[in-house]
Design a protein around this motif. Structure first.
Motif, PDB file in Angstrom:
ATOM      1  N   ARG A 155       0.870  -1.172   0.000  1.00  0.00           N
ATOM      2  CA  ARG A 155       0.000   0.000   0.000  1.00  0.00           C
ATOM      3  C   ARG A 155       0.911   1.228   0.000  1.00  0.00           C
ATOM      4  NH1 ARG A 155      -0.756  -3.216   4.639  1.00  0.00           N
ATOM      5  NH2 ARG A 155       1.016  -3.893   3.440  1.00  0.00           N
TER       6      ARG A 155
ATOM      7  N   LEU B 160      -5.361   2.737  11.837  1.00  0.00           N
ATOM      8  CA  LEU B 160      -5.283   1.331  12.270  1.00  0.00           C
ATOM      9  C   LEU B 160      -4.834   1.240  13.725  1.00  0.00           C
ATOM     10  CD1 LEU B 160      -4.129   1.260   9.001  1.00  0.00           C
ATOM     11  CD2 LEU B 160      -4.395  -1.174   9.506  1.00  0.00           C
TER      12      LEU B 160
ATOM     13  N   GLN C 292      -2.828   7.491   2.224  1.00  0.00           N
ATOM     14  CA  GLN C 292      -2.646   6.520   1.143  1.00  0.00           C
ATOM     15  C   GLN C 292      -3.053   7.151  -0.187  1.00  0.00           C
ATOM     16  OE1 GLN C 292      -3.700   1.863   0.028  1.00  0.00           O
ATOM     17  NE2 GLN C 292      -4.091   2.615   2.094  1.00  0.00           N
TER      18      GLN C 292
ATOM     19  N   ASP D 158      -5.753   6.518   6.364  1.00  0.00           N
ATOM     20  CA  ASP D 158      -5.931   5.234   7.032  1.00  0.00           C
ATOM     21  C   ASP D 158      -5.804   5.439   8.536  1.00  0.00           C
ATOM     22  OD1 ASP D 158      -5.983   3.577   4.691  1.00  0.00           O
ATOM     23  OD2 ASP D 158      -3.788   3.692   4.573  1.00  0.00           O
TER      24      ASP D 158
ATOM     25  N   TYR E  42      -2.228   4.080  14.846  1.00  0.00           N
ATOM     26  CA  TYR E  42      -1.446   4.381  13.645  1.00  0.00           C
ATOM     27  C   TYR E  42      -2.324   5.179  12.691  1.00  0.00           C
ATOM     28  CZ  TYR E  42      -0.010   3.391   8.831  1.00  0.00           C
ATOM     29  OH  TYR E  42       0.304   3.512   7.500  1.00  0.00           O
TER      30      TYR E  42
ATOM     31  N   ILE F 284      -2.587  -0.863  14.707  1.00  0.00           N
ATOM     32  CA  ILE F 284      -1.355  -1.656  14.603  1.00  0.00           C
ATOM     33  C   ILE F 284      -0.489  -1.578  15.876  1.00  0.00           C
ATOM     34  CG2 ILE F 284       0.887  -1.729  13.417  1.00  0.00           C
ATOM     35  CD1 ILE F 284      -0.601  -1.143  10.803  1.00  0.00           C
TER      36      ILE F 284
ATOM     37  N   HIS G 154      -9.175  -7.517   2.464  1.00  0.00           N
ATOM     38  CA  HIS G 154      -9.454  -6.227   1.830  1.00  0.00           C
ATOM     39  C   HIS G 154      -8.420  -5.889   0.767  1.00  0.00           C
ATOM     40  CE1 HIS G 154      -7.165  -5.500   5.521  1.00  0.00           C
ATOM     41  NE2 HIS G 154      -6.614  -4.452   4.947  1.00  0.00           N
TER      42      HIS G 154
ATOM     43  N   HIS H 192      -5.264  -8.818   8.097  1.00  0.00           N
ATOM     44  CA  HIS H 192      -4.398  -8.794   9.275  1.00  0.00           C
ATOM     45  C   HIS H 192      -5.243  -8.718  10.531  1.00  0.00           C
ATOM     46  CE1 HIS H 192      -5.193  -4.614   8.262  1.00  0.00           C
ATOM     47  NE2 HIS H 192      -4.409  -4.692   7.208  1.00  0.00           N
TER      48      HIS H 192
ATOM     49  N   VAL I  34       1.684   4.451   1.165  1.00  0.00           N
ATOM     50  CA  VAL I  34       1.206   5.254   2.299  1.00  0.00           C
ATOM     51  C   VAL I  34       2.349   6.064   2.910  1.00  0.00           C
ATOM     52  CG1 VAL I  34       0.144   5.155   4.598  1.00  0.00           C
ATOM     53  CG2 VAL I  34      -0.530   3.487   2.856  1.00  0.00           C
TER      54      VAL I  34
ATOM     55  N   HIS J 223      -7.799  -2.514  -2.254  1.00  0.00           N
ATOM     56  CA  HIS J 223      -8.252  -1.174  -2.617  1.00  0.00           C
ATOM     57  C   HIS J 223      -7.924  -0.868  -4.065  1.00  0.00           C
ATOM     58  CE1 HIS J 223      -8.096  -1.071   1.668  1.00  0.00           C
ATOM     59  NE2 HIS J 223      -6.794  -0.924   1.732  1.00  0.00           N
TER      60      HIS J 223
ATOM     61  N   HIS K 121      -5.289  -8.531   1.119  1.00  0.00           N
ATOM     62  CA  HIS K 121      -4.606  -9.072   2.296  1.00  0.00           C
ATOM     63  C   HIS K 121      -5.530  -8.961   3.491  1.00  0.00           C
ATOM     64  CE1 HIS K 121      -3.885  -4.712   2.779  1.00  0.00           C
ATOM     65  NE2 HIS K 121      -3.806  -4.954   4.061  1.00  0.00           N
TER      66      HIS K 121
ATOM     67  N   ARG L 200     -10.921   4.034   7.058  1.00  0.00           N
ATOM     68  CA  ARG L 200     -10.504   5.012   6.032  1.00  0.00           C
ATOM     69  C   ARG L 200     -11.385   6.240   6.125  1.00  0.00           C
ATOM     70  NH1 ARG L 200      -6.822   1.177   4.937  1.00  0.00           N
ATOM     71  NH2 ARG L 200      -7.929  -0.787   5.037  1.00  0.00           N
TER      72      ARG L 200
HETATM   73  O1  GTQ Z   1      -4.837  -0.841   3.866  1.00  0.00           O
HETATM   74  O2  GTQ Z   1      -4.778  -2.426   5.306  1.00  0.00           O
HETATM   75  O3  GTQ Z   1      -1.861   2.588   6.049  1.00  0.00           O
HETATM   76  O4  GTQ Z   1      -2.491  -2.807   6.414  1.00  0.00           O
HETATM   77  C1  GTQ Z   1      -1.132   0.515   6.880  1.00  0.00           C
HETATM   78  C2  GTQ Z   1      -1.294  -0.853   6.982  1.00  0.00           C
HETATM   79  C3  GTQ Z   1      -3.051   0.642   5.457  1.00  0.00           C
HETATM   80  C4  GTQ Z   1      -4.348  -1.380   4.848  1.00  0.00           C
HETATM   81  C5  GTQ Z   1      -2.010   1.242   6.118  1.00  0.00           C
HETATM   82  C6  GTQ Z   1      -2.340  -1.466   6.315  1.00  0.00           C
HETATM   83  C7  GTQ Z   1      -3.212  -0.717   5.563  1.00  0.00           C
END
Ligand code: GTQ
Length: 370
Positions: A80, A174, A105, A172, A101, A176, A157, A118, A82, A159, A116, A124
């Motif tokens: 991605r 998250l 993007q 974004d 986080y 994380i 997901h 996670h 970003v 994009h 992917h 968003r």
């Molecule tokens: O689109 O899932 O900015 O996994 C950082 C990690 C976006 C995403 C981010 C990510 C994504």
């Protein structure tokens, strides 16, 4: 505040260092141990001591560098593309504030990314560009400026941008740093690289997005909202309507939470999100609470005072409020409302029974700007 916060008080650790004790501490360390009283006041502060500092990221400064990345790296190589926002004091965990986080993007016209999933949850907030889509567990969601969308933990997901002549840029958010702090993160690339989207785009909005009616025989049991997209027009109208009958709360103005329509609760188990409107000239009082917040200026201009520092903001600027920091917001436009999108870790804070809140001064006043 009348509470006693003196580390020399009885009940706090106040053992004086001596050569004998230092020699003892060295022997403890060799066993992988330590004396609690040497660290107790640090690990049990009187009140939260966030490492994060208040920060503002100007969109006008970030945008040229974000656009530069669109020709510097291929989407497929970056995963991605970003530019992430990093708090000066949270560089080690890549957090914008607290354990949250955030990043900006960008997708080129016609570009799409691989799928992917996670363990971290994502959200968003679209900044600019038409033609953006994201497929979340097979539901193709079409989003535009100021739309809010979620990709909850564990959902596949991917994009893309189907426009032929404009970038899509979105923010974004998250969890994380939280998921990594708990040593619970997983990441998987989709075995087919791409999902097969369902036949009807925006299925989740068509099913769950009416706001006043719920479908029959619903069997949704997951911990996150079945509604994956929250369109801007509907959101803005809700705030404007509420603003017709109320000035909102002392500390946030006219504010509403994006909800899981099944439970009325937060959109995801770890992160919640709000949209708030400050009427022309409206200024809130200061308060503080546990929990960290990232704000995005959806519309308008104004300023916030956070921990005694003034931050002036305009459209698409992003700023953060660390946990337990005093904060107040003001719309500086005498003619137009201001809209602030925000996301937070409140669902974690409240589910762990860690919510605390305090008003500034006896009745909620304004901070001095230092
Ligand atoms: O689109 O899932 O900015 O996994 C950082 C990690 C976006 C995403 C981010 C990510 C994504």
């Amino acid at each position: 505040m009348t509470r006693q916060m003196d580390d020399s008080a009885i009940g706090r650790a106040r053992v004086a260092e001596t050569p004998e004790l230092e020699e003892y501490y060295a022997r403890l360390e060799k066993l992988g141990t330590g004396a609690l009283w040497t660290v107790a006041n640090e690990i049990e502060p009187w009140y939260p001591q966030p490492r994060s500092i208040p920060m503002l990221w100007r969109y006008s400064e970030m945008r040229p560098l974000v656009v530069e990345s669109a020709s510097l790296v291929q989407g497929d190589d970056a995963g991605r593309r970003v530019v992430y926002l990093v708090n000066d004091e949270r560089k080690d965990v890549k957090a914008a504030v607290g354990l949250l986080y955030s990043g900006i993007q960008i997708m080129n016209p016609g570009e799409s990314m691989t799928a992917h999933r996670h363990a971290a949850s994502a959200l968003r907030f679209v900044i600019e560009g038409t033609g953006a889509w994201t497929i979340v567990d097979g539901d193709r969601l079409v989003v535009g400026p100021n739309d809010f969308a979620i990709t909850p933990n564990g959902t596949w997901h991917e994009h893309g941008n189907e426009a032929s002549d404009n970038f899509v840029i979105w923010q974004d958010g998250l969890d994380i740093p939280l998921v990594n702090a708990l040593d619970a993160n997983f990441y998987e690339v989709h075995p087919d690289l791409y999902q097969v989207p369902g036949r009807v785009p925006n299925t989740s909005i068509l099913t769950h997005g009416s706001g006043i009616l719920k479908p029959d025989r619903r069997t949704w049991t997951k911990a996150y909202s079945p509604l994956l997209g929250y369109p801007w027009a509907q959101t803005r109208e809700a705030l404007v309507n509420l603003g017709r009958v109320s000035d909102g709360t002392d500390y946030d103005g006219v504010i509403m939470e994006y909800v899981n329509p099944v439970t009325g609760g937060s959109v995801m188990p770890t992160m919640g999100a709000h949209m708030q409107m400050l009427k022309p000239g409206q200024a809130t009082k200061a308060h503080r609470h546990t929990g960290s917040v990232v704000y995005h200026v959806a519309e308008g201009r104004g300023h916030s005072i956070i921990a005694g520092t003034r931050f002036d903001w305009q459209e698409h600027d992003i700023f953060c409020v660390p946990s337990w920091a005093w904060h107040e917001h003001a719309n500086d436009d005498p003619d137009n409302p201001a809209f602030l999108f925000s996301f937070n870790d409140f669902p974690m804070i409240t589910s762990l029974a860690l919510h605390a809140e305090e008003e500034y001064g006896a009745t909620g006043g304004h901070q001095d700007v230092g």
